[in-house]
Write a protein that holds these residues in place. Structure first.
Motif, PDB file in Angstrom:
ATOM      1  N   ALA A  98       1.512   5.233  -7.440  1.00 11.47           N
ATOM      2  CA  ALA A  98       0.636   4.061  -7.476  1.00 11.47           C
ATOM      3  C   ALA A  98       0.743   3.331  -8.805  1.00 11.47           C
ATOM      4  CB  ALA A  98      -0.810   4.487  -7.218  1.00 11.47           C
TER       5      ALA A  98
ATOM      6  N   ILE B 219      -3.194   4.760   2.413  1.00  6.68           N
ATOM      7  CA  ILE B 219      -3.493   5.034   3.818  1.00  6.68           C
ATOM      8  C   ILE B 219      -2.955   6.422   4.122  1.00  6.68           C
ATOM      9  CG2 ILE B 219      -3.243   4.306   6.214  1.00  6.68           C
ATOM     10  CD1 ILE B 219      -4.713   2.287   4.478  1.00  6.68           C
TER      11      ILE B 219
ATOM     12  N   ILE C 194      -8.541   5.984  -6.804  1.00  5.70           N
ATOM     13  CA  ILE C 194      -8.181   4.785  -6.044  1.00  5.70           C
ATOM     14  C   ILE C 194      -8.594   5.008  -4.592  1.00  5.70           C
ATOM     15  CG2 ILE C 194      -6.274   4.170  -7.570  1.00  5.70           C
ATOM     16  CD1 ILE C 194      -4.345   5.322  -5.568  1.00  5.70           C
ATOM     17  N   PRO C 195      -8.848   3.926  -3.844  1.00 12.81           N
ATOM     18  CA  PRO C 195      -9.314   4.089  -2.462  1.00 12.81           C
ATOM     19  C   PRO C 195      -8.262   4.782  -1.582  1.00 12.81           C
ATOM     20  CG  PRO C 195      -9.664   1.838  -3.238  1.00 12.81           C
ATOM     21  CD  PRO C 195      -8.797   2.516  -4.254  1.00 12.81           C
ATOM     22  N   VAL C 196      -8.684   5.821  -0.875  1.00 16.96           N
ATOM     23  CA  VAL C 196      -7.835   6.519   0.084  1.00 16.96           C
ATOM     24  C   VAL C 196      -8.527   6.450   1.441  1.00 16.96           C
ATOM     25  CG1 VAL C 196      -6.712   8.679   0.724  1.00 16.96           C
ATOM     26  CG2 VAL C 196      -6.961   8.081  -1.699  1.00 16.96           C
ATOM     27  N   HIS C 197      -7.900   5.796   2.387  1.00 11.48           N
ATOM     28  CA  HIS C 197      -8.457   5.661   3.726  1.00 11.48           C
ATOM     29  C   HIS C 197      -7.841   6.741   4.604  1.00 11.48           C
ATOM     30  CE1 HIS C 197     -10.012   1.810   2.344  1.00 11.48           C
ATOM     31  NE2 HIS C 197      -8.784   1.496   1.941  1.00 11.48           N
TER      32      HIS C 197
ATOM     33  N   ASP D 140       4.923  -1.988   2.282  1.00  9.20           N
ATOM     34  CA  ASP D 140       4.297  -0.687   2.055  1.00  9.20           C
ATOM     35  C   ASP D 140       5.350   0.352   1.679  1.00  9.20           C
ATOM     36  OD1 ASP D 140       1.841  -1.733   2.666  1.00  9.20           O
ATOM     37  OD2 ASP D 140       1.723  -0.880   4.680  1.00  9.20           O
TER      38      ASP D 140
ATOM     39  N   ARG E  65      -2.650  -0.148  -5.076  1.00  5.85           N
ATOM     40  CA  ARG E  65      -4.084   0.067  -5.319  1.00  5.85           C
ATOM     41  C   ARG E  65      -4.828   0.596  -4.104  1.00  5.85           C
ATOM     42  NH1 ARG E  65      -5.523  -5.456  -8.781  1.00  5.85           N
ATOM     43  NH2 ARG E  65      -3.958  -5.135 -10.439  1.00  5.85           N
ATOM     44  N   GLU E  66      -4.087   1.013  -3.087  1.00  8.70           N
ATOM     45  CA  GLU E  66      -4.739   1.464  -1.859  1.00  8.70           C
ATOM     46  C   GLU E  66      -3.821   2.485  -1.184  1.00  8.70           C
ATOM     47  OE1 GLU E  66      -6.864  -0.577   2.065  1.00  8.70           O
ATOM     48  OE2 GLU E  66      -5.376  -1.685   0.884  1.00  8.70           O
TER      49      GLU E  66
ATOM     50  N   ARG F 281       0.846  -1.200   0.000  1.00  5.50           N
ATOM     51  CA  ARG F 281       0.000   0.000   0.000  1.00  5.50           C
ATOM     52  C   ARG F 281       0.880   1.247   0.000  1.00  5.50           C
ATOM     53  NH1 ARG F 281      -3.012  -1.058   5.454  1.00  5.50           N
ATOM     54  NH2 ARG F 281      -0.789  -1.202   5.984  1.00  5.50           N
TER      55      ARG F 281
END
Length: 507
Positions: A90, A99, A117-120, A26, A96-97, A3
């Motif tokens: 990325a 944080i 893309i998913p961002v938490h 990561d 693909r993720e 990630r």
């Protein structure tokens, strides 16, 4: 699956939420980008401080064994935006993720949320009150006042508490903290952190890329890593904290720092934590090294105001910086950017800001902020100025202080009254008036202090709004006792001053 772990320039803390989630494989991303360096015309020292601190923090992360991809401002492939650098890395690594720790500005929160893309976005738990805690405290209250919030934070943290009671029997010792200061050649000055080679390289970069920004880049005095920030904290505790309280509102021409800590850049960038600073101050008091009103006054700045401002910023939402309840529309005068002015207090505070990217809270509130409010300057322009020129300014803390506290543009969300004053306050708390072309005792006429004229003009213009305000309404009795000829003179001379200012004359 590997990630991308995002670390922003004001998140330089090893225990930041995103870094606590790092797993094998990561990749940490840090990036110097033009979008962040130029969305307002930041002071060169502010840009240099953040970039140098970022570079050193990246080195610390690598020393921990983490893989860090660091984009420098002058890297040829730099997309020059945080979003662009996320997407570039990325794509290059097949990540693909993302944080991230929640940014301190709605602008960046939105930019991360809009990525494909998913961002938490994890909560920034360096703060002592979460969004949920502040919202729960605020719910159902007719007024949101810092003092009541501050008491809850004291109870929560136990700082300066004896059981459920405040140390010394009082929550607030502000009445002991309003003394003017005199020049003192023996007053200990804050240390200067001489730039090392890495910081010098950043200074050269900033000098080349931001030559037109307001503010002097050199000499550069700031620490740019945690070790330096800790030395600054130790110096404050040993040499300045004890007299911080009594003289925290004082202003002197020849001493821009007095007993102030100069720690806010390090706290706001993450090199120091607010909790550790408050605990160090409380421990200094417990050891008998500093007086209670100084310890309490300093802790209130962090535990009270800093946390309260952040709570207000996120509670009020993304449109907060656009508020203009008083409908002030005048353009920010050129002397805020260094053009000449005959007002010595303004010249001194703005000159200090130019030289150091720093002014303390009373200089910001009761000199430059007071003038902008009295003169009816557009609060959005005032907000952008403060965000640009101060080394500790990030929108989550700057905007509520300016839009709410300083300019009353939110209509009383932050403050129960507008913070306006005539020249008398500045004369009482500083030595600025002694060297001024205007006379602070003159109420009208060519030598009248502009703050005197604009103070009464402001109150007159906004009488419908403030006449019934319990904290300011009684002042109208003084205005009403003036004869009509005097009131008309004040109105006319205030209008003439503002017209000359708007025309670009030196005022």
């Amino acid at each position: 699956m590997s990630r991308l772990i995002l670390v922003l320039g004001d998140q330089l803390s090893h225990d930041i939420a995103a870094l606590r989630e790092v797993q094998t494989g990561d990749v940490v991303l840090m990036a110097e980008v033009m979008d962040e360096a130029s969305y307002v015309r930041h002071h060169p020292q502010k840009i240099a401080f953040i970039f140098a601190a970022m570079r050193k923090f990246a080195g610390e992360l690598r020393a921990r064994g983490l893989e860090v991809v660091y984009t420098r401002l002058d890297d040829p492939d730099n997309s020059q935006s945080i979003a662009g650098e996320i997407l570039r890395l990325a794509a290059a690594r097949g990540l693909r993720e993302v944080i991230a720790t929640e940014p301190g500005e709605w602008r960046l929160i939105g930019a991360l949320g809009d990525l494909p893309i998913p961002v938490h976005q994890r909560a920034d738990d360096r703060f002592l009150a979460s969004h949920a805690e502040f919202e729960a405290w605020a719910e159902g209250r007719k007024e949101l006042r810092m003092e009541w919030f501050y008491r809850e934070m004291r109870r929560k943290t136990g700082l300066l508490m004896r059981g459920d009671q405040p140390e010394g029997g009082q929550w607030n010792y502000d009445h002991d903290n309003r003394k003017p200061a005199s020049g003192d050649l023996l007053r200990v000055r804050p240390p200067v952190c001489e730039p090392d080679a890495e910081t010098q390289a950043v200074l050269d970069l900033v000098e080349a890329r931001f030559p037109g920004n307001f503010g002097r880049l050199r000499p550069f005095r700031w620490a740019t890593d945690r070790a330096g920030a800790l030395r600054m904290l130790d110096h404050f505790l040993r040499h300045a904290l004890d007299e911080f309280g009594p003289y925290q509102d004082a202003m002197l021409e020849g001493d821009p720092f007095l007993h102030h800590s100069l720690l806010s850049p390090y706290i706001n960038a993450g090199l120091l934590s607010p909790r550790e600073v408050c605990e160090a101050v409380a421990q200094a008091y417990a050891r008998g090294e500093v007086r209670l009103n100084s310890a309490e006054g300093y802790i209130r700045q962090i535990l009270g105001w800093r946390e309260f401002m952040r709570g207000i910023y996120f509670l009020e939402g993304p449109d907060y910086t656009a508020r203009n309840l008083l409908d002030h529309r005048r353009a920010l005068p050129a002397f805020y950017w260094g053009a000449p002015t005959r007002m010595n207090c303004m010249a001194r505070v703005i000159g200090q800001t130019r030289d150091h990217a720093y002014a303390h809270h009373i200089q910001r509130l009761m000199v430059t902020g007071n003038f902008a409010l009295l003169a009816g300057i557009d609060p959005a322009q005032v907000h952008e100025w403060y965000l640009a020129v101060y080394i500790d300014a990030y929108e989550w803390v700057e905007a509520p202080n300016v839009i709410g506290m300083s300019q009353f543009a939110d209509g009383g969300v932050v403050a129960s009254k507008p913070y306006v004053s005539s020249g008398n306050y500045i004369n009482r708390m500083s030595d600025y008036c002694k060297g001024c072309a205007y006379k602070v005792a003159a109420r009208t006429g060519p030598d009248a202090c502009p703050f005197n004229l604009l103070y009464w003009d402001f109150l007159d213009r906004h009488r419908k709004r403030f006449a019934r305000n319990p904290r300011i309404g009684r002042i109208y009795a003084t205005w009403d006792r003036m004869d009509e000829t005097r009131r008309q003179t004040i109105r006319a001379e205030a209008a003439d001053f503002l017209d000359r200012m708007a025309a670009g004359e030196i005022v």
